[in-house]
Design a protein around this motif. Structure first.
Motif, PDB file in Angstrom:
ATOM      1  N   TRP A 275       0.940  -1.270   0.214  1.00 59.93           N
ATOM      2  CA  TRP A 275       0.003  -0.168  -0.036  1.00 59.93           C
ATOM      3  C   TRP A 275       1.056   1.333  -0.063  1.00 59.93           C
ATOM      4  O   TRP A 275       0.640   2.359  -0.636  1.00 59.93           O
ATOM      5  CB  TRP A 275      -0.924  -0.127   1.063  1.00 59.93           C
ATOM      6  CG  TRP A 275      -1.824  -1.153   1.166  1.00 59.93           C
ATOM      7  CD1 TRP A 275      -2.452  -1.714  -0.003  1.00 59.93           C
ATOM      8  CD2 TRP A 275      -2.599  -1.985   2.216  1.00 59.93           C
ATOM      9  NE1 TRP A 275      -3.334  -2.709   0.208  1.00 59.93           N
ATOM     10  CE2 TRP A 275      -3.444  -2.930   1.525  1.00 59.93           C
ATOM     11  CE3 TRP A 275      -2.228  -1.829   3.631  1.00 59.93           C
ATOM     12  CZ2 TRP A 275      -3.868  -3.768   2.551  1.00 59.93           C
ATOM     13  CZ3 TRP A 275      -3.039  -2.686   4.176  1.00 59.93           C
ATOM     14  CH2 TRP A 275      -3.924  -3.743   3.795  1.00 59.93           C
ATOM     15  N   LEU A 276       2.114   1.056   0.354  1.00 60.43           N
ATOM     16  CA  LEU A 276       2.742   2.363   0.922  1.00 60.43           C
ATOM     17  C   LEU A 276       3.524   2.590  -0.696  1.00 60.43           C
ATOM     18  O   LEU A 276       3.595   3.685  -1.243  1.00 60.43           O
ATOM     19  CB  LEU A 276       4.044   2.189   1.754  1.00 60.43           C
ATOM     20  CG  LEU A 276       3.809   2.301   3.190  1.00 60.43           C
ATOM     21  CD1 LEU A 276       4.860   1.848   3.812  1.00 60.43           C
ATOM     22  CD2 LEU A 276       3.224   3.505   3.462  1.00 60.43           C
ATOM     23  N   LEU A 277       3.834   1.312  -1.400  1.00 58.88           N
ATOM     24  CA  LEU A 277       4.148   1.606  -2.913  1.00 58.88           C
ATOM     25  C   LEU A 277       3.098   1.977  -3.783  1.00 58.88           C
ATOM     26  O   LEU A 277       3.349   2.381  -4.941  1.00 58.88           O
ATOM     27  CB  LEU A 277       5.071   0.140  -3.298  1.00 58.88           C
ATOM     28  CG  LEU A 277       6.198  -0.324  -2.421  1.00 58.88           C
ATOM     29  CD1 LEU A 277       6.465  -1.631  -2.939  1.00 58.88           C
ATOM     30  CD2 LEU A 277       7.302   0.805  -2.706  1.00 58.88           C
ATOM     31  N   LEU A 278       1.924   1.792  -3.352  1.00 57.47           N
ATOM     32  CA  LEU A 278       0.857   2.263  -4.281  1.00 57.47           C
ATOM     33  C   LEU A 278       0.451   3.578  -4.135  1.00 57.47           C
ATOM     34  O   LEU A 278      -0.230   4.104  -4.986  1.00 57.47           O
ATOM     35  CB  LEU A 278      -0.416   1.382  -3.972  1.00 57.47           C
ATOM     36  CG  LEU A 278      -0.524  -0.127  -4.582  1.00 57.47           C
ATOM     37  CD1 LEU A 278      -1.685  -0.777  -4.347  1.00 57.47           C
ATOM     38  CD2 LEU A 278      -0.615   0.193  -6.193  1.00 57.47           C
ATOM     39  N   ALA A 279       1.174   4.357  -3.112  1.00 58.00           N
ATOM     40  CA  ALA A 279       0.744   5.910  -2.987  1.00 58.00           C
ATOM     41  C   ALA A 279       1.226   6.545  -4.365  1.00 58.00           C
ATOM     42  O   ALA A 279       2.070   6.301  -4.924  1.00 58.00           O
ATOM     43  CB  ALA A 279       1.651   6.417  -1.823  1.00 58.00           C
ATOM     44  N   PRO A 280       0.309   7.574  -4.814  1.00 56.71           N
ATOM     45  CA  PRO A 280       0.634   8.275  -5.962  1.00 56.71           C
ATOM     46  C   PRO A 280       1.839   9.030  -6.063  1.00 56.71           C
ATOM     47  O   PRO A 280       2.332   9.411  -4.937  1.00 56.71           O
ATOM     48  CB  PRO A 280      -0.636   9.394  -5.994  1.00 56.71           C
ATOM     49  CG  PRO A 280      -1.600   9.226  -4.805  1.00 56.71           C
ATOM     50  CD  PRO A 280      -0.879   7.745  -3.931  1.00 56.71           C
ATOM     51  N   GLY A 281       2.310   9.319  -6.863  1.00 59.06           N
ATOM     52  CA  GLY A 281       3.752   9.958  -7.050  1.00 59.06           C
ATOM     53  C   GLY A 281       4.822   9.092  -7.116  1.00 59.06           C
ATOM     54  O   GLY A 281       4.758   7.958  -7.097  1.00 59.06           O
ATOM     55  N   PRO A 282       6.068   9.584  -7.315  1.00 57.16           N
ATOM     56  CA  PRO A 282       7.255   8.899  -7.085  1.00 57.16           C
ATOM     57  C   PRO A 282       7.410   8.151  -5.892  1.00 57.16           C
ATOM     58  O   PRO A 282       7.020   8.754  -4.794  1.00 57.16           O
ATOM     59  CB  PRO A 282       8.607   9.991  -7.340  1.00 57.16           C
ATOM     60  CG  PRO A 282       7.860  11.096  -8.047  1.00 57.16           C
ATOM     61  CD  PRO A 282       6.337  10.932  -7.542  1.00 57.16           C
ATOM     62  N   VAL A 283       8.061   6.807  -5.819  1.00 58.98           N
ATOM     63  CA  VAL A 283       8.141   6.111  -4.434  1.00 58.98           C
ATOM     64  C   VAL A 283       9.326   7.109  -3.691  1.00 58.98           C
ATOM     65  O   VAL A 283       9.918   7.455  -4.086  1.00 58.98           O
ATOM     66  CB  VAL A 283       8.751   4.926  -4.779  1.00 58.98           C
ATOM     67  CG1 VAL A 283       9.637   4.691  -5.296  1.00 58.98           C
ATOM     68  CG2 VAL A 283       8.689   3.854  -3.353  1.00 58.98           C
ATOM     69  N   ARG A 284       8.806   7.102  -2.441  1.00 57.57           N
ATOM     70  CA  ARG A 284       9.986   7.430  -1.394  1.00 57.57           C
ATOM     71  C   ARG A 284      10.582   6.498  -0.713  1.00 57.57           C
ATOM     72  O   ARG A 284      10.248   5.687   0.227  1.00 57.57           O
ATOM     73  CB  ARG A 284       9.137   8.327  -0.363  1.00 57.57           C
ATOM     74  CG  ARG A 284       8.222   9.568  -0.921  1.00 57.57           C
ATOM     75  CD  ARG A 284       7.518  10.289   0.045  1.00 57.57           C
ATOM     76  NE  ARG A 284       6.741  11.451  -0.636  1.00 57.57           N
ATOM     77  CZ  ARG A 284       5.815  12.230   0.228  1.00 57.57           C
ATOM     78  NH1 ARG A 284       5.935  11.869   1.552  1.00 57.57           N
ATOM     79  NH2 ARG A 284       5.187  13.154  -0.292  1.00 57.57           N
ATOM     80  N   LEU A 285      11.914   6.295  -1.327  1.00 54.52           N
ATOM     81  CA  LEU A 285      12.778   5.056  -0.795  1.00 54.52           C
ATOM     82  C   LEU A 285      12.866   5.201   0.751  1.00 54.52           C
ATOM     83  O   LEU A 285      12.938   4.107   1.196  1.00 54.52           O
ATOM     84  CB  LEU A 285      13.815   5.177  -1.640  1.00 54.52           C
ATOM     85  CG  LEU A 285      15.061   4.037  -1.413  1.00 54.52           C
ATOM     86  CD1 LEU A 285      14.585   2.577  -1.914  1.00 54.52           C
ATOM     87  CD2 LEU A 285      16.256   4.125  -2.233  1.00 54.52           C
ATOM     88  N   GLY A 286      13.387   6.341   1.177  1.00 52.93           N
ATOM     89  CA  GLY A 286      13.495   6.392   2.744  1.00 52.93           C
ATOM     90  C   GLY A 286      12.269   6.029   3.603  1.00 52.93           C
ATOM     91  O   GLY A 286      12.319   5.365   4.463  1.00 52.93           O
ATOM     92  N   ARG A 287      11.009   6.553   2.938  1.00 55.82           N
ATOM     93  CA  ARG A 287       9.972   6.396   3.678  1.00 55.82           C
ATOM     94  C   ARG A 287       9.699   4.631   3.931  1.00 55.82           C
ATOM     95  O   ARG A 287       9.339   4.273   4.861  1.00 55.82           O
ATOM     96  CB  ARG A 287       8.711   7.022   2.698  1.00 55.82           C
ATOM     97  CG  ARG A 287       7.455   6.969   3.495  1.00 55.82           C
ATOM     98  CD  ARG A 287       6.493   7.767   2.635  1.00 55.82           C
ATOM     99  NE  ARG A 287       5.076   7.744   3.039  1.00 55.82           N
ATOM    100  CZ  ARG A 287       4.064   7.362   2.678  1.00 55.82           C
ATOM    101  NH1 ARG A 287       4.102   6.704   1.311  1.00 55.82           N
ATOM    102  NH2 ARG A 287       2.753   7.393   3.282  1.00 55.82           N
ATOM    103  N   VAL A 288       9.695   4.021   2.646  1.00 61.51           N
ATOM    104  CA  VAL A 288       9.240   2.605   2.934  1.00 61.51           C
ATOM    105  C   VAL A 288      10.502   1.971   3.419  1.00 61.51           C
ATOM    106  O   VAL A 288      10.116   0.867   4.294  1.00 61.51           O
ATOM    107  CB  VAL A 288       9.291   2.157   1.545  1.00 61.51           C
ATOM    108  CG1 VAL A 288       8.925   0.543   1.406  1.00 61.51           C
ATOM    109  CG2 VAL A 288       8.086   2.899   0.763  1.00 61.51           C
ATOM    110  N   SER A 289      11.926   2.310   3.433  1.00 65.77           N
ATOM    111  CA  SER A 289      12.735   1.671   4.017  1.00 65.77           C
ATOM    112  C   SER A 289      12.728   1.753   5.650  1.00 65.77           C
ATOM    113  O   SER A 289      13.162   0.877   6.339  1.00 65.77           O
ATOM    114  CB  SER A 289      14.226   2.245   3.726  1.00 65.77           C
ATOM    115  OG  SER A 289      14.372   2.100   2.264  1.00 65.77           O
TER     116      SER A 289
END
Length: 236
Positions: free
Chosen positions: A28-42
Motif C-alpha cells: 500500500w505504501l508503494l501504491l501511493a501516488p507519485g514517485p516512490v519515497r525510498l527512505g519512507r518505505v525503508s
C-alpha cells in the motif's frame, strides 16, 4: 547446523513475509501516488524487521533459560510426539479458514487507509510498523515456530543470533524486491502491485488459514525428522 533446519527457517520466514505488517502495508505504501519515497518505505521495513529481531532475542533467551532448566526434556520422545501433534493440529485447523466467511476484510481495509493516508513522517511510519507488529504478536505462529526450532537446535548463541537476523531479512525480502522494482520500473510494476492489492483485500479471510497450515506442516515435519519417522517408513 543442518540443511533441514535452514530450509524450515526459510520456509517459516517466507510465510511471515505475507503478513499485514511485512507485505500488505508495504504494498500500500508503494501504491501511493507519485514517485516512490525510498527512505519512507525503508524506514518502515527496517523498523518492523528490527522489532521482530528484538522480540526474537527476548523470547529466545527466555526460552533457552527454560530449556537449560529442563535439561534435555525438550528432546525427549514424548515432547517430540507432542510437537508432532501440535503441528498436525494446526494443519487440520487451517482448513476451517477457507476465506468464504469474509472475516478480516474490514480490518484489512482500515490498514490500507492508515497506510496510504496523507504524507507520513518518519516517526509516524515507525509507529505504524511497531503497531502492525504488536497487532500480529498473537498470530506470529511461524516466528514462534522458528524460535522453537532454534531453542532446541543446540546451536551456539552467535549462530542463533545470525540465524534470527537472517530470518528477519528473509521475512522482508519480498517487500524489498517490490520496492526495488517500483524504483527501477515504476510503470511495469504498478499493475502487479494493483493486482496484489486486490488479492490482499479479496483473500484476507483465508490468510490465517495459510499461516496455520504451513506453520503446522513445518513444525510437524521437524518433529517427524527428529523422531526418525521417515526412516521407519522407508525401512518398511
Amino acid at each position: 547446523m543442518s540443511v533441514a533446519l535452514l530450509l524450515s527457517l526459510v520456509g517459516l520466514a517466507l510465510v511471515d513475509s505475507t503478513s499485514i505488517g511485512t507485505l500488505f502495508i508495504p504494498v500500500w505504501l508503494l501504491l501511493a501516488p507519485g514517485p516512490v519515497r525510498l527512505g519512507r518505505v525503508s524506514t518502515y521495513l527496517g523498523t518492523i524487521a528490527g522489532f521482530y529481531f528484538v522480540v526474537g532475542l527476548l523470547l529466545y533467551f527466555g526460552g533457552s533459560g527454560l530449556a537449560e532448566m529442563w535439561g534435555g526434556a525438550l528432546d525427549n520422545r514424548p515432547v517430540l510426539w507432542g510437537q508432532l501433534a501440535l503441528g498436525v493440529g494446526l494443519f487440520v485447523l487451517s482448513f476451517r479458514y477457507d476465506g468464504k466467511r469474509g472475516g478480516g476484510g474490514g480490518r484489512v481495509l482500515r490498514w490500507r487507509d492508515r497506510a496510504t493516508s496523507g504524507d507520513a513522517s518518519a516517526r509516524w511510519l515507525v509507529g505504524l510498523a511497531v503497531f502492525a507488529a504488536l497487532a500480529e504478536v498473537a498470530t506470529m505462529l511461524p516466528y514462534l515456530g522458528a524460535l522453537g526450532l532454534l531453542t532446541t537446535s543446540g546451536l551456539g548463541v552467535p549462530q542463533v543470533i545470525a540465524l534470527l537476523a537472517g530470518y528477519c531479512l528473509v521475512m522482508i525480502l519480498p517487500a524489498v524486491v517490490l520496492l526495488g522494482a517500483r524504483v527501477a520500473w515504476p510503470r511495469r510494476i504498478e499493475p502487479l502491485l494493483a493486482r496484489l492489492n486486490a488479492w490482499i483485500v479479496r483473500s484476507s479471510g483465508s490468510m490465517l488459514g495459510w499461516v496455520l497450515g504451513i506453520a503446522g506442516f513445518l513444525i510437524a515435519r521437524d518433529a517427524a525428522v527428529r523422531l526418525e519417522l521417515f526412516e521407519l517408513l522407508a525401512n518398511r
